[in-house]
Design an enzyme around this catalytic site. Sequence first.
Site, PDB file in Angstrom:
ATOM      1  CB  SER A   1       3.914   2.539  -2.602  1.00  0.00           C
ATOM      2  OG  SER A   1       4.093   2.466  -3.846  1.00  0.00           O
TER       3      SER A   1
ATOM      4  CE  LYS B   1       0.993   3.521  -4.265  1.00  0.00           C
ATOM      5  NZ  LYS B   1       0.932   5.089  -4.080  1.00  0.00           N
TER       6      LYS B   1
ATOM      7  CE  LYS C   1       3.768   2.847  -7.477  1.00  0.00           C
ATOM      8  NZ  LYS C   1       3.111   4.262  -7.700  1.00  0.00           N
TER       9      LYS C   1
ATOM     10  CG  ASP D   1      -0.420   4.500  -7.680  1.00  0.00           C
ATOM     11  OD1 ASP D   1      -0.973   5.087  -8.759  1.00  0.00           O
ATOM     12  OD2 ASP D   1       0.556   5.124  -7.142  1.00  0.00           O
TER      13      ASP D   1
ATOM     14  CD  GLU E   1      -1.836   6.603  -5.456  1.00  0.00           C
ATOM     15  OE1 GLU E   1      -1.675   5.609  -4.848  1.00  0.00           O
ATOM     16  OE2 GLU E   1      -1.367   7.571  -5.683  1.00  0.00           O
TER      17      GLU E   1
ATOM     18  CG  ASP F   1      -0.042  10.660  -7.260  1.00  0.00           C
ATOM     19  OD1 ASP F   1       0.072  11.728  -7.021  1.00  0.00           O
ATOM     20  OD2 ASP F   1       0.520   9.415  -6.816  1.00  0.00           O
TER      21      ASP F   1
ATOM     22  CE  LYS G   1       2.715  10.750  -4.693  1.00  0.00           C
ATOM     23  NZ  LYS G   1       3.027  10.376  -5.821  1.00  0.00           N
TER      24      LYS G   1
ATOM     25  N   GLY H   1       4.319   9.312  -1.165  1.00  0.00           N
ATOM     26  CA  GLY H   1       5.534   9.362  -1.071  1.00  0.00           C
ATOM     27  C   GLY H   1       6.240   9.485  -2.377  1.00  0.00           C
TER      28      GLY H   1
HETATM   29  O1  OSB Z   1       2.652   7.322  -7.665  1.00  0.00           O
HETATM   30  O2  OSB Z   1       2.793   7.486  -5.453  1.00  0.00           O
HETATM   31  C1  OSB Z   1       3.289   7.386  -6.735  1.00  0.00           C
HETATM   32  C2  OSB Z   1       7.134   6.567  -6.411  1.00  0.00           C
HETATM   33  C3  OSB Z   1       7.621   7.441  -7.345  1.00  0.00           C
HETATM   34  C4  OSB Z   1       6.581   8.035  -8.121  1.00  0.00           C
HETATM   35  C5  OSB Z   1       5.318   8.039  -7.831  1.00  0.00           C
HETATM   36  C6  OSB Z   1       4.762   7.354  -6.863  1.00  0.00           C
HETATM   37  C7  OSB Z   1       5.390   6.593  -5.950  1.00  0.00           C
HETATM   38  C8  OSB Z   1       5.291   5.806  -5.092  1.00  0.00           C
HETATM   39  C9  OSB Z   1       6.153   5.255  -3.974  1.00  0.00           C
HETATM   40  O3  OSB Z   1       4.271   5.106  -5.025  1.00  0.00           O
HETATM   41  C10 OSB Z   1       5.863   5.789  -2.764  1.00  0.00           C
HETATM   42  C11 OSB Z   1       7.138   5.783  -1.713  1.00  0.00           C
HETATM   43  O4  OSB Z   1       7.814   6.857  -1.516  1.00  0.00           O
HETATM   44  O5  OSB Z   1       7.041   4.925  -0.861  1.00  0.00           O
HETATM   45 MG    MG Z   2       0.292   7.577  -7.085  1.00  0.00          MG
END
Ligand code: OSB
Ligand code: MG
Length: 368
Positions: free
Chosen positions: A135, A161, A163, A188, A213, A238, A262, A290
């Site tokens: 991510s 992925k 953001k 995401d 996402e 999510d 999660k 994560g």
């Molecule tokens: O939306 O998946 C998410 C990190 C913090 C809060 C929300 C998200 C995330 C990540 C990071 O996408 C995932 C990771 O731990 O590598």
């Molecule tokens: Mg997410």
Amino acid sequence: MKLQKITLREIRMPLATPFETSFGRLTDRRMLIVEALADGISGWGESVAGEGPFYAPETVETAWLILRDFIWPLLKDREFASAAEVWEMLAPIRGHNMAKGAIEAALWDAEAKQIGVPLWKFLGGMRTEIPCGVSIGIKETLDELVGTVERELSAGYQRIKIKIKPGKDIEPVERLRQTFPRIRLMVDANSAYRLQDWPHLKRLEAYYLMMIEQPLGWDDLYSHVELQRKLETPICLDECIHSEEHARAAIELGACRIINIKLGRVGGYTPARCIHDLCKSRQIPVWCGGMLESGIGRAHNIALSTLENFSLPGDVTASRRYWTEDVIEPEVEVTPQGTIRVPEGPGIGYLPRLDRIEELTTRKEILT
Ligand code: OSB
Ligand code: MG
């Protein structure tokens, strides 16, 4: 089993690189680590609650309060046959899944250690190697993004992925598709769009994304139904999926075609497995999300990812992507094929480094 003692610790760790999402930019992570002593054996868990209520309503502070003032009094001096019963014991408390998930997972670790088996086997996992994706946070420039993706791909990661948020969406995706025509790519949005933005989101369909996402409201299933009807690309939920009931509603209504599970968001292994089994029966693939976890939470994510229907690469990655030095021994490593080999030791299979954890601890409370 009987829970004798809980130690709550708040640790602070600087991120190796800042992480930016549509809801903010993070440079340091504060996390609540739970050590649960049950029948003389310590199990470890991590609350994934953030500093502020921006991903989900819980925070480090609320998780601490709920664990101390409500969860501990409920569990104290109670006999139970297995960690599998803890979720039901916590049912009187509504919500606060991240607080519940931390202690529930710690007790699963303790029970697996008691029996002397790896937690993933105890859970019924069947994968000895899990596929990994990354991510990637929102970057200042497109060049920086391309450089980061290049590095992650050469480390072996199987899926990228990124953001996105309004204004930082089409361009980065277009650039990545031009540069890496064949990679498995997804985005995401962490709830950054509204339903009326659908024509804009539709433009993302030109770039063959695996999924989008959580584009819309964190608790808004119905708008996702409408959006999914307008898109060919699968929506993955999510934030919206807090429980098995939400997962069922999302699937039956057609709000998504993929679910990110999660542990913290759903409240632990018992609800996570229920959602996993439900999705499997409905042919909805799942993957493990994560939350920038320390090694403790990371180890739990690995165990969860061994269940059969975790068929897509998750966001579970090497310790070094986030921390210059993790709190477990050994650290989580990723193979050149972009997989994590599941550990064979009892419980979570990684040893918490008590010296390092104590060094990072900013607050501690022992409940007996
Ligand atoms: O939306 O998946 C998410 C990190 C913090 C809060 C929300 C998200 C995330 C990540 C990071 O996408 C995932 C990771 O731990 O590598
Ligand atoms: Mg997410």
